[in-house]
Design a protein around this motif. Structure first.
Motif, PDB file in Angstrom:
ATOM      1  N   MET A 179     -19.494  23.060  -6.073  1.00  0.00           N
ATOM      2  CA  MET A 179     -18.241  22.516  -6.128  1.00  0.00           C
ATOM      3  C   MET A 179     -18.318  21.472  -4.877  1.00  0.00           C
ATOM      4  O   MET A 179     -18.438  22.082  -3.794  1.00  0.00           O
ATOM      5  N   HIS A 180     -18.570  20.250  -5.012  1.00  0.00           N
ATOM      6  CA  HIS A 180     -18.720  19.397  -3.730  1.00  0.00           C
ATOM      7  C   HIS A 180     -17.048  18.516  -3.675  1.00  0.00           C
ATOM      8  O   HIS A 180     -16.755  18.302  -4.613  1.00  0.00           O
ATOM      9  N   VAL A 181     -16.440  18.981  -2.992  1.00  0.00           N
ATOM     10  CA  VAL A 181     -15.016  18.389  -2.555  1.00  0.00           C
ATOM     11  C   VAL A 181     -15.154  17.171  -1.944  1.00  0.00           C
ATOM     12  O   VAL A 181     -15.502  17.001  -0.850  1.00  0.00           O
ATOM     13  N   LEU A 182     -14.578  16.061  -2.509  1.00  0.00           N
ATOM     14  CA  LEU A 182     -14.414  14.854  -1.935  1.00  0.00           C
ATOM     15  C   LEU A 182     -13.135  14.498  -1.710  1.00  0.00           C
ATOM     16  O   LEU A 182     -12.101  14.903  -2.409  1.00  0.00           O
ATOM     17  N   VAL A 183     -12.752  13.751  -0.424  1.00  0.00           N
ATOM     18  CA  VAL A 183     -11.478  13.373  -0.182  1.00  0.00           C
ATOM     19  C   VAL A 183     -11.459  11.916   0.276  1.00  0.00           C
ATOM     20  O   VAL A 183     -12.401  11.087   0.286  1.00  0.00           O
ATOM     21  N   ASP A 184     -10.109  11.235   0.106  1.00  0.00           N
ATOM     22  CA  ASP A 184     -10.176  10.079   0.644  1.00  0.00           C
ATOM     23  C   ASP A 184     -10.793   9.762   1.942  1.00  0.00           C
ATOM     24  O   ASP A 184     -10.777  10.494   2.923  1.00  0.00           O
ATOM     25  N   GLU A 185     -11.518   8.639   1.932  1.00  0.00           N
ATOM     26  CA  GLU A 185     -12.437   8.356   3.300  1.00  0.00           C
ATOM     27  C   GLU A 185     -11.692   8.204   4.662  1.00  0.00           C
ATOM     28  O   GLU A 185     -11.854   8.426   5.801  1.00  0.00           O
ATOM     29  N   ASP A 186     -10.409   7.850   4.360  1.00  0.00           N
ATOM     30  CA  ASP A 186      -9.389   7.549   5.541  1.00  0.00           C
ATOM     31  C   ASP A 186      -8.445   8.623   5.686  1.00  0.00           C
ATOM     32  O   ASP A 186      -7.490   8.637   6.455  1.00  0.00           O
ATOM     33  N   SER A 187      -8.751  10.223   5.060  1.00  0.00           N
ATOM     34  CA  SER A 187      -7.864  11.042   5.060  1.00  0.00           C
ATOM     35  C   SER A 187      -7.834  11.518   6.606  1.00  0.00           C
ATOM     36  O   SER A 187      -8.983  11.519   7.192  1.00  0.00           O
ATOM     37  N   ASN A 188      -6.689  12.178   7.082  1.00  0.00           N
ATOM     38  CA  ASN A 188      -6.665  12.720   8.379  1.00  0.00           C
ATOM     39  C   ASN A 188      -6.937  14.168   8.535  1.00  0.00           C
ATOM     40  O   ASN A 188      -6.904  14.802   6.939  1.00  0.00           O
ATOM     41  N   PRO A 189      -7.223  14.769   9.337  1.00  0.00           N
ATOM     42  CA  PRO A 189      -7.642  16.152   9.590  1.00  0.00           C
ATOM     43  C   PRO A 189      -6.739  17.127   8.599  1.00  0.00           C
ATOM     44  O   PRO A 189      -7.069  18.109   7.910  1.00  0.00           O
ATOM     45  N   ASP A 190      -5.318  17.109   8.804  1.00  0.00           N
ATOM     46  CA  ASP A 190      -4.422  17.889   7.952  1.00  0.00           C
ATOM     47  C   ASP A 190      -4.669  17.678   6.526  1.00  0.00           C
ATOM     48  O   ASP A 190      -4.691  18.627   5.825  1.00  0.00           O
ATOM     49  N   GLU A 191      -4.873  16.264   6.007  1.00  0.00           N
ATOM     50  CA  GLU A 191      -5.095  15.995   4.570  1.00  0.00           C
ATOM     51  C   GLU A 191      -6.447  16.636   4.103  1.00  0.00           C
ATOM     52  O   GLU A 191      -6.516  17.271   2.995  1.00  0.00           O
ATOM     53  N   ARG A 192      -7.460  16.821   4.819  1.00  0.00           N
ATOM     54  CA  ARG A 192      -8.695  17.397   4.753  1.00  0.00           C
ATOM     55  C   ARG A 192      -8.598  18.974   4.594  1.00  0.00           C
ATOM     56  O   ARG A 192      -9.131  19.438   3.501  1.00  0.00           O
ATOM     57  N   ILE A 193      -7.829  19.583   5.517  1.00  0.00           N
ATOM     58  CA  ILE A 193      -7.583  20.980   5.375  1.00  0.00           C
ATOM     59  C   ILE A 193      -6.742  21.324   4.046  1.00  0.00           C
ATOM     60  O   ILE A 193      -7.232  22.323   3.570  1.00  0.00           O
ATOM     61  N   ALA A 194      -5.803  20.567   3.634  1.00  0.00           N
ATOM     62  CA  ALA A 194      -5.213  20.949   2.516  1.00  0.00           C
ATOM     63  C   ALA A 194      -5.975  20.777   1.217  1.00  0.00           C
ATOM     64  O   ALA A 194      -5.848  21.350   0.383  1.00  0.00           O
ATOM     65  N   ALA A 195      -6.840  19.590   1.212  1.00  0.00           N
ATOM     66  CA  ALA A 195      -7.919  19.494   0.153  1.00  0.00           C
ATOM     67  C   ALA A 195      -8.907  20.954  -0.241  1.00  0.00           C
ATOM     68  O   ALA A 195      -9.016  21.343  -1.122  1.00  0.00           O
ATOM     69  N   SER A 196      -9.227  21.039   1.135  1.00  0.00           N
ATOM     70  CA  SER A 196     -10.085  22.303   1.226  1.00  0.00           C
ATOM     71  C   SER A 196      -9.441  23.567   0.686  1.00  0.00           C
ATOM     72  O   SER A 196     -10.200  24.286  -0.315  1.00  0.00           O
ATOM     73  N   ARG A 197      -8.000  23.742   0.924  1.00  0.00           N
ATOM     74  CA  ARG A 197      -7.520  24.784   0.669  1.00  0.00           C
ATOM     75  C   ARG A 197      -7.048  24.676  -0.835  1.00  0.00           C
ATOM     76  O   ARG A 197      -7.164  25.536  -1.851  1.00  0.00           O
ATOM     77  N   ALA A 198      -6.748  23.612  -1.370  1.00  0.00           N
ATOM     78  CA  ALA A 198      -6.391  23.370  -2.807  1.00  0.00           C
ATOM     79  C   ALA A 198      -7.667  23.672  -3.620  1.00  0.00           C
ATOM     80  O   ALA A 198      -7.724  24.265  -4.871  1.00  0.00           O
ATOM     81  N   ALA A 199      -9.145  23.133  -3.269  1.00  0.00           N
ATOM     82  CA  ALA A 199     -10.222  23.518  -3.850  1.00  0.00           C
ATOM     83  C   ALA A 199     -10.515  24.940  -3.801  1.00  0.00           C
ATOM     84  O   ALA A 199     -10.991  25.524  -4.797  1.00  0.00           O
ATOM     85  N   GLU A 200     -10.248  25.775  -2.875  1.00  0.00           N
ATOM     86  CA  GLU A 200     -10.355  27.297  -2.680  1.00  0.00           C
ATOM     87  C   GLU A 200      -9.399  27.900  -3.735  1.00  0.00           C
ATOM     88  O   GLU A 200      -9.781  29.038  -4.378  1.00  0.00           O
ATOM     89  N   ALA A 201      -8.223  27.420  -4.071  1.00  0.00           N
ATOM     90  CA  ALA A 201      -7.263  27.842  -4.898  1.00  0.00           C
ATOM     91  C   ALA A 201      -7.799  27.948  -6.189  1.00  0.00           C
ATOM     92  O   ALA A 201      -7.526  28.738  -7.246  1.00  0.00           O
ATOM     93  N   LEU A 202      -8.404  26.499  -6.667  1.00  0.00           N
ATOM     94  CA  LEU A 202      -8.991  26.452  -7.808  1.00  0.00           C
ATOM     95  C   LEU A 202     -10.144  27.224  -7.994  1.00  0.00           C
ATOM     96  O   LEU A 202     -10.232  27.942  -9.140  1.00  0.00           O
ATOM     97  N   ARG A 203     -10.974  27.744  -7.179  1.00  0.00           N
ATOM     98  CA  ARG A 203     -12.065  28.567  -7.020  1.00  0.00           C
ATOM     99  C   ARG A 203     -11.557  29.977  -7.389  1.00  0.00           C
ATOM    100  O   ARG A 203     -12.044  30.459  -8.612  1.00  0.00           O
ATOM    101  N   ARG A 204     -10.710  30.478  -6.842  1.00  0.00           N
ATOM    102  CA  ARG A 204     -10.105  31.747  -7.074  1.00  0.00           C
ATOM    103  C   ARG A 204      -9.384  31.862  -8.398  1.00  0.00           C
ATOM    104  O   ARG A 204      -9.816  33.040  -9.216  1.00  0.00           O
TER     105      ARG A 204
END
Length: 216
Positions: A179-204
């Motif tokens: 799984m390669h996680v893609l985010v908006d290129e202008d997303s801020n650090p908090d949004e990137r952390i949230a995206a990473s956690r969302a991907a981890e939730a989907l994986r589980r």
């Protein structure tokens, strides 16, 4: 069913995960590969088996513009031809000694390997940037079930806690998915952390579905 038919491209790694002068194992439609980057920065992919004794080339090391097997040091150029046999330094290796290669494209922060002979280059995702990669111990069907939607061209749109995430999927064997996680290129650090956690939730969730399927 794998989302990458003949004539397309499969995303096998993020560019940032393969610095110049390094090698890593990866999975392609043709089987395991040694994915490596020359000292000058070009990405290449070899079948993960040295023609000499069968050692995995992904255990080897990059020497300049060649990849050397860790066992006996046989070195191969990007085209797959053997350039050096340390036990016979005066010998020019015959062109018949070569390793199988696969076509690689490196762009947009993603390294792609071709599936057969593609008619065009790999896709580009305007406005998106790769964040990280992770492996799910589940097939693509389980990930789609967990997300409640189907992947289109290997790209899965997933919403978790009102956070939309794009996941670029690639099969890694029968019951594993890269799984390669893609985010908006202008997303801020908090949004990137949230995206990473969302991907981890989907994986589980997908791994739970996969385990339940095995249990049945």
């Amino acid at each position: 069913m794998p989302p990458y038919p003949t004539g397309s491209w499969m995303p096998v790694a993020l560019s940032a995960d393969l610095p110049a002068g390094t090698v890593m194992p990866a999975q392609s439609p043709a089987g395991p590969v040694a994915l490596w980057r020359t000292r000058s920065g070009r990405a290449a992919a070899f079948a993960d088996r040295c023609p000499h004794r069968g050692m995995r080339l992904s255990h080897g090391f990059v020497r300049g513009e060649t990849l050397a097997c860790i066992y006996h040091g046989w070195s191969y150029a990007e085209a797959g031809n053997c350039q050096r046999i340390p036990a016979h330094p005066a010998l020019t290796p015959p062109d018949t000694i070569r390793v199988a290669t696969q076509h690689v494209e490196d762009g947009g922060g993603i390294i792609w390997i071709s599936v057969g002979e593609p008619a065009a280059g790999p896709p580009r995702f305007e406005g998106l940037a790769p964040l990280r990669s992770m492996v799910a111990e589940a097939g693509i069907a389980a990930l789609e079930a967990a997300a409640g939607t189907k992947a289109a061209g290997g790209l899965l749109d997933y919403t978790h806690d009102d956070r939309a995430v794009q996941l670029l999927l690639a099969p890694d064997g029968q019951a594993r998915t890269l799984m390669h996680v893609l985010v908006d290129e202008d997303s801020n650090p908090d949004e990137r952390i949230a995206a990473s956690r969302a991907a981890e939730a989907l994986r589980r969730a997908a791994e739970d579905i996969a385990r339940a399927g095995i249990a049945r």
